[in-house]
Design an enzyme around this catalytic site. Structure first.
Site, PDB file in Angstrom:
ATOM      1  N   HIS A  10       9.707  -0.555   9.092  1.00 13.70           N
ATOM      2  CA  HIS A  10       8.522  -1.457   8.988  1.00 13.70           C
ATOM      3  C   HIS A  10       8.606  -2.282   7.770  1.00 13.70           C
ATOM      4  O   HIS A  10       9.137  -3.698   7.816  1.00 13.70           O
ATOM      5  CB  HIS A  10       7.362  -0.885   8.952  1.00 13.70           C
ATOM      6  CG  HIS A  10       7.090  -0.072  10.323  1.00 13.70           C
ATOM      7  ND1 HIS A  10       7.107  -0.639  11.373  1.00 13.70           N
ATOM      8  CD2 HIS A  10       6.546   1.125  10.450  1.00 13.70           C
ATOM      9  CE1 HIS A  10       6.870   0.342  12.388  1.00 13.70           C
ATOM     10  NE2 HIS A  10       6.731   1.444  11.550  1.00 13.70           N
ATOM     11  N   ASP A  36       0.773  -1.124   0.050  1.00 16.87           N
ATOM     12  CA  ASP A  36      -0.088   0.051   0.135  1.00 16.87           C
ATOM     13  C   ASP A  36       0.779   1.172  -0.277  1.00 16.87           C
ATOM     14  O   ASP A  36       0.833   1.913   1.043  1.00 16.87           O
ATOM     15  CB  ASP A  36      -0.934  -0.093   1.325  1.00 16.87           C
ATOM     16  CG  ASP A  36      -0.308  -0.062   2.625  1.00 16.87           C
ATOM     17  OD1 ASP A  36       0.848  -0.326   2.635  1.00 16.87           O
ATOM     18  OD2 ASP A  36      -0.765   0.398   3.582  1.00 16.87           O
TER      19      ASP A  36
HETATM   20  C1  BDR Z   1       2.833  -0.430   8.705  1.00 17.71           C
HETATM   21  O1  BDR Z   1       1.648   0.462   8.341  1.00 17.71           O
HETATM   22  C2  BDR Z   1       1.981   1.130   7.436  1.00 17.71           C
HETATM   23  O2  BDR Z   1       1.701   2.631   7.638  1.00 17.71           O
HETATM   24  C3  BDR Z   1       3.402   1.057   6.891  1.00 17.71           C
HETATM   25  O3  BDR Z   1       3.513   1.163   5.733  1.00 17.71           O
HETATM   26  C4  BDR Z   1       3.856  -0.326   7.395  1.00 17.71           C
HETATM   27  O4  BDR Z   1       3.328  -1.391   6.625  1.00 17.71           O
HETATM   28  C5  BDR Z   1       3.378  -0.369  10.064  1.00 17.71           C
HETATM   29  O5  BDR Z   1       2.302  -0.233  10.991  1.00 17.71           O
HETATM   30 CA    CA Z   2       2.797  -0.647   3.876  1.00 19.40          CA
END
Ligand code: BDR
Ligand code: CA
Length: 326
Positions: A250, A11
């Protein structure tokens, strides 16, 4: 050298974009496709961003547009204060949404169908690397449950398992990707495919400091410059919300686990996701060493959850991958 055939379900998303660059530059990853999903921005914007990123970094990799909404809940709003108004840190993008203008290809199939067909065409070989809400994976499972036996493995960025007191980042109980579609996540954790969750327990301890990002900008050529530019809004968010002069790693941590699982310590056991109540989106693992019966878990497959990592090793890997490719 072992090659990983990957479908990247994403995303984009600032950290999604950084994780795509990591995959494209890693010599052991062959990207078979990129599937978009709502999450950090609307499906229109995340798909446009995926087209832009593919056009720039992976022009031969097809994009398939995925789910616009969660299975049951309402779609979350975009997060301009985290990922910028355009979802990729407000870097300049070509106007419009025409794939050709981005130098990219939009596959006509919906993401979940693209996943099914690609897995069936490469039985036992495909890794699903999912770093957004799990909706596309759940839709693929619902349409063709047998794919659970045909994928090689699933690696997700998602969840918070209470290790070191890590609870959540969008509520006191939930991580964003799981919170955004908890029903899908519970199905994905319950399928009989080997799955590893790389959650906040490790990603919030893997931090690209301001100094790390500046060094990447100065040493890693156009890729380093891209990482710097795309991460400005994201960096500001970490500074203002947590006083952190750097960014959490992340989505790139899921890539790091795929290519260097030796950098991680995992714990086995079935996982459930709460789909209602004030703790909706909470991920709870019953560790395989726990002797008590727990019927809501015991009928489900054991999955792996990352509980520790060589954090410096992960940061070195990202940097070395970009430098080696430059
Ligand atoms: C996750 O949430 C999204 O905002 C980031 O891209 C990552 O995949 C972190 O909690
Ligand atoms: Ca993400």
């Amino acid at each position: 050298m072992s090659m990983h055939k990957v479908i990247y379900d994403t995303d984009p998303g600032v950290d999604d974009a950084m994780a795509l660059l990591f995959q494209v530059r890693h010599p052991e990853i062959e990207l078979l496709g990129i599937t978009s999903v709502f999450g950090n921005a609307t499906i229109e914007d995340t798909t446009r961003n995926a087209l832009f990123l593919a056009g720039r970094f992976a022009p031969h990799v097809p994009i398939a547009r995925g789910a616009a909404t969660p299975l049951v809940r309402e779609a979350p709003g975009p997060l301009p204060f985290i990922h910028g108004n355009n979802g990729v840190g407000d870097i300049e993008l070509p106007a419009g949404t025409d794939p050709a203008a981005f130098g990219a290809t939009l596959d006509p199939r919906p993401a979940h169908r693209f996943i099914i067909d690609t897995v069936r065409a490469n039985p036992g070989e495909v890794t699903l690397l999912a770093v957004g809400p799990m909706t596309n994976l759940a839709l693929a499972l619902a349409e063709d449950p047998e794919i659970a036996k045909l994928v090689k493995q699933v690696v997700i960025m998602g969840g918070a398992f209470g290790i070191h007191g890590t609870l959540g980042n969008v509520s006191p109980a939930a991580e964003a990707n799981i919170f955004n579609d908890p029903h899908a996540a519970d199905l994905v954790f319950g399928a009989t495919w080997p799955l590893t969750a790389v959650g906040l327990d490790v990603t919030q301890l893997t931090i690209m400091s301001a100094g790390y990002l500046k060094a990447l900008r100065d040493e890693a050529g156009a890729d380093g410059q891209f990482v710097w530019e795309v991460s400005r809004v994201y960096h500001d968010f970490h500074l203002s919300s947590e006083g952190l002069d750097g960014i959490y790693v992340h989505d790139s941590s899921a890539v790091a686990f795929l290519v260097r699982p030796d950098l991680y310590t995992v714990r086995g056991g079935p996982v459930r996701v709460l789909t209602e109540g004030i703790a909706i989106g909470q991920t709870i693992q019953k560790p395989s060493t726990m002797p008590v019966p727990a019927p809501e878990w015991d009928t489900r497959p054991s999955q792996s959850v990352c509980i520790a990592a060589d954090y410096a090793g992960v940061l070195d890997l990202y940097r070395a991958t970009l430098l080696a490719a430059g």
